[in-house]
Design an enzyme around this catalytic site. Structure first.
Site, PDB file in Angstrom:
ATOM      1  N   CYS A 101       0.827  -1.211   0.000  1.00  0.00           N
ATOM      2  CA  CYS A 101       0.000   0.000   0.000  1.00  0.00           C
ATOM      3  C   CYS A 101       0.856   1.253   0.000  1.00  0.00           C
ATOM      4  O   CYS A 101       1.794   1.372   0.801  1.00  0.00           O
ATOM      5  CB  CYS A 101      -0.915   0.008   1.232  1.00  0.00           C
TER       6      CYS A 101
ATOM      7  N   CYS B 133      -0.806   5.695   6.446  1.00  0.00           N
ATOM      8  CA  CYS B 133      -1.642   5.657   7.648  1.00  0.00           C
ATOM      9  C   CYS B 133      -0.831   5.106   8.827  1.00  0.00           C
ATOM     10  O   CYS B 133      -0.336   3.976   8.786  1.00  0.00           O
ATOM     11  CB  CYS B 133      -2.864   4.795   7.403  1.00  0.00           C
TER      12      CYS B 133
ATOM     13  N   CYS C  15      -1.506   1.538  10.518  1.00  0.00           N
ATOM     14  CA  CYS C  15      -1.687   0.348   9.689  1.00  0.00           C
ATOM     15  C   CYS C  15      -0.379  -0.388   9.408  1.00  0.00           C
ATOM     16  O   CYS C  15       0.599   0.216   8.932  1.00  0.00           O
ATOM     17  CB  CYS C  15      -2.355   0.738   8.365  1.00  0.00           C
TER      18      CYS C  15
ATOM     19  N   CYS D  97     -16.983  -9.659   4.467  1.00  0.00           N
ATOM     20  CA  CYS D  97     -16.312  -8.406   4.133  1.00  0.00           C
ATOM     21  C   CYS D  97     -15.026  -8.673   3.347  1.00  0.00           C
ATOM     22  O   CYS D  97     -14.076  -9.250   3.889  1.00  0.00           O
ATOM     23  CB  CYS D  97     -15.978  -7.642   5.413  1.00  0.00           C
TER      24      CYS D  97
ATOM     25  N   CYS E 298     -19.968  -6.988   1.994  1.00  0.00           N
ATOM     26  CA  CYS E 298     -19.396  -5.657   2.139  1.00  0.00           C
ATOM     27  C   CYS E 298     -18.011  -5.687   1.504  1.00  0.00           C
ATOM     28  O   CYS E 298     -17.274  -6.658   1.674  1.00  0.00           O
ATOM     29  CB  CYS E 298     -19.298  -5.294   3.618  1.00  0.00           C
TER      30      CYS E 298
ATOM     31  N   CYS F 278     -20.908   2.171   4.995  1.00  0.00           N
ATOM     32  CA  CYS F 278     -20.332   1.724   6.258  1.00  0.00           C
ATOM     33  C   CYS F 278     -19.106   2.584   6.530  1.00  0.00           C
ATOM     34  O   CYS F 278     -18.198   2.656   5.698  1.00  0.00           O
ATOM     35  CB  CYS F 278     -19.942   0.247   6.155  1.00  0.00           C
TER      36      CYS F 278
ATOM     37  N   ARG G  23     -20.728  -1.567  15.476  1.00  0.00           N
ATOM     38  CA  ARG G  23     -19.980  -2.823  15.484  1.00  0.00           C
ATOM     39  C   ARG G  23     -18.719  -2.704  16.321  1.00  0.00           C
ATOM     40  O   ARG G  23     -17.945  -1.762  16.157  1.00  0.00           O
ATOM     41  CB  ARG G  23     -19.599  -3.232  14.060  1.00  0.00           C
TER      42      ARG G  23
END
Length: 332
Positions: free
Chosen positions: A71, A75, A78, A115, A147, A207, A277
């Protein structure tokens, strides 16, 4: 701040939420800063709202890490980001058959929402097509809500996912706008809001949630709860930072189970009718008090997360049964 330290005070906030009224900043802070002796009273107020909208049912969700690492985003929380030194598996997008097999496993675990999550700024056309084909096969053969979480989307990409049968798209705001640049600099808070708006325009259910424990103030936690209400996200995953060695936030260990429970109560009181959640970091931050989280939340992830292990799904089933709650079976 007006101190709130009786059951009547907390019930008043529950009644206010049930009437559709927004808690003030002062009231939101009172929830987060409540004395630990008031914890059960706070959770009872959250449960009053949760029970009104969802009874004692619990929705189960399961993640498949469809593409790991690789990636370009920075962030700080992460392990898959370009700035992370965490020793994780890195692989390109899984093939369609593997994604479909993951859905079958989800069905066996009584999961209602499967998901499909992929790292990266956003999907390439090839990646999007692979996910689309997997979704079509899953929807044709299993009573499963799907999702996807693939990063920043264009309007065209959102439309293709919706047409394929994706029920919900996840793109978290993560933190308040005022704290965002402390966490990520390679994209903006508005980039995330814009993607959620494209999701809504496509017809998919939005979401979007938060990660708590990244150095934010209590005021900023209330701000993100407000922002998610304004965004009108149908489902709100509340993550608690699992500080992974090798990430910029590896030394952030500011959470305790009581604070996490108060955050869940706040999210319920500010977003009363939404699916709340308990998400990433549940096991390491709530620890022995995980079960109390479901007095505010009506949804939980089972199994593993992206690069960290979760609790065994059978243990989650027992936890739900032991507290007299009921797993909500998916009905399409």
């Amino acid at each position: 701040m007006t101190l709130m330290n009786t059951q009547t005070d907390w019930n008043r906030l529950a009644d206010k939420a049930l009437q559709g009224e927004l808690l003030t900043m002062e009231e939101g802070l009172a929830v987060l800063e409540a004395d630990d002796d008031e914890l059960l009273a706070v959770m009872q107020a959250a449960f009053k709202v949760r029970k009104h909208f969802y009874g004692k049912k619990v929705k189960l969700n399961l993640i498949i890490n469809a593409k790991s690492g690789l990636c370009p985003e920075d962030c700080g929380y992460c392990s898959q980001s370009i700035v992370s030194k965490a020793p994780i598996q890195k692989y390109p997008l899984l093939e369609k058959d593997v994604l479909v097999d993951g859905a079958r496993r989800a069905m066996e675990l009584k999961v209602g929402t499967y998901c499909i999550v992929a790292s990266g700024r956003g999907p390439t056309n090839r990646e999007l097509n692979e996910v689309v084909e997997a979704v079509k096969e899953i929807k044709a053969t299993m009573p499963m809500k799907i999702c996807t979480c693939l990063g920043i989307l264009s309007e065209e990409q959102a439309g293709l996912l919706a047409e394929a049968g994706v029920d919900r798209y996840n793109h978290n705001l993560n933190t308040s706008k005022s704290n965002f640049n402390n966490i990520t600099t390679t994209h903006t808070y508005d980039d995330r809001v814009n993607t959620v708006e494209k999701v809504k325009a496509s017809g998919m259910s939005p979401c979007s949630g938060a990660i708590v424990g990244m150095g934010e103030s209590n005021e900023e936690i209330v701000e993100i709860a407000y922002a998610l209400r304004q965004l009108d996200a149908d489902s709100i995953p509340v993550n608690f930072l699992n500080s992974i060695k090798g990430t910029p936030l590896e030394n952030n260990k500011e959470l305790n189970p009581r604070k996490c429970l108060k955050v869940l109560a706040l999210m319920r009181l500010i977003n009363p009718s939404k699916e709340i959640r308990v998400a990433g970091g549940r096991e390491v931050n709530l620890r022995s008090m995980q079960v109390l989280g479901l007095y505010a939340a009506n949804s939980v992830f089972v199994g593993d997360y992206l690069t960290t292990e979760g609790q065994e799904a059978t243990e989650d089933h027992k936890m739900i049964e032991d507290m007299g709650f009921e797993i909500e079976i998916c009905a399409l």
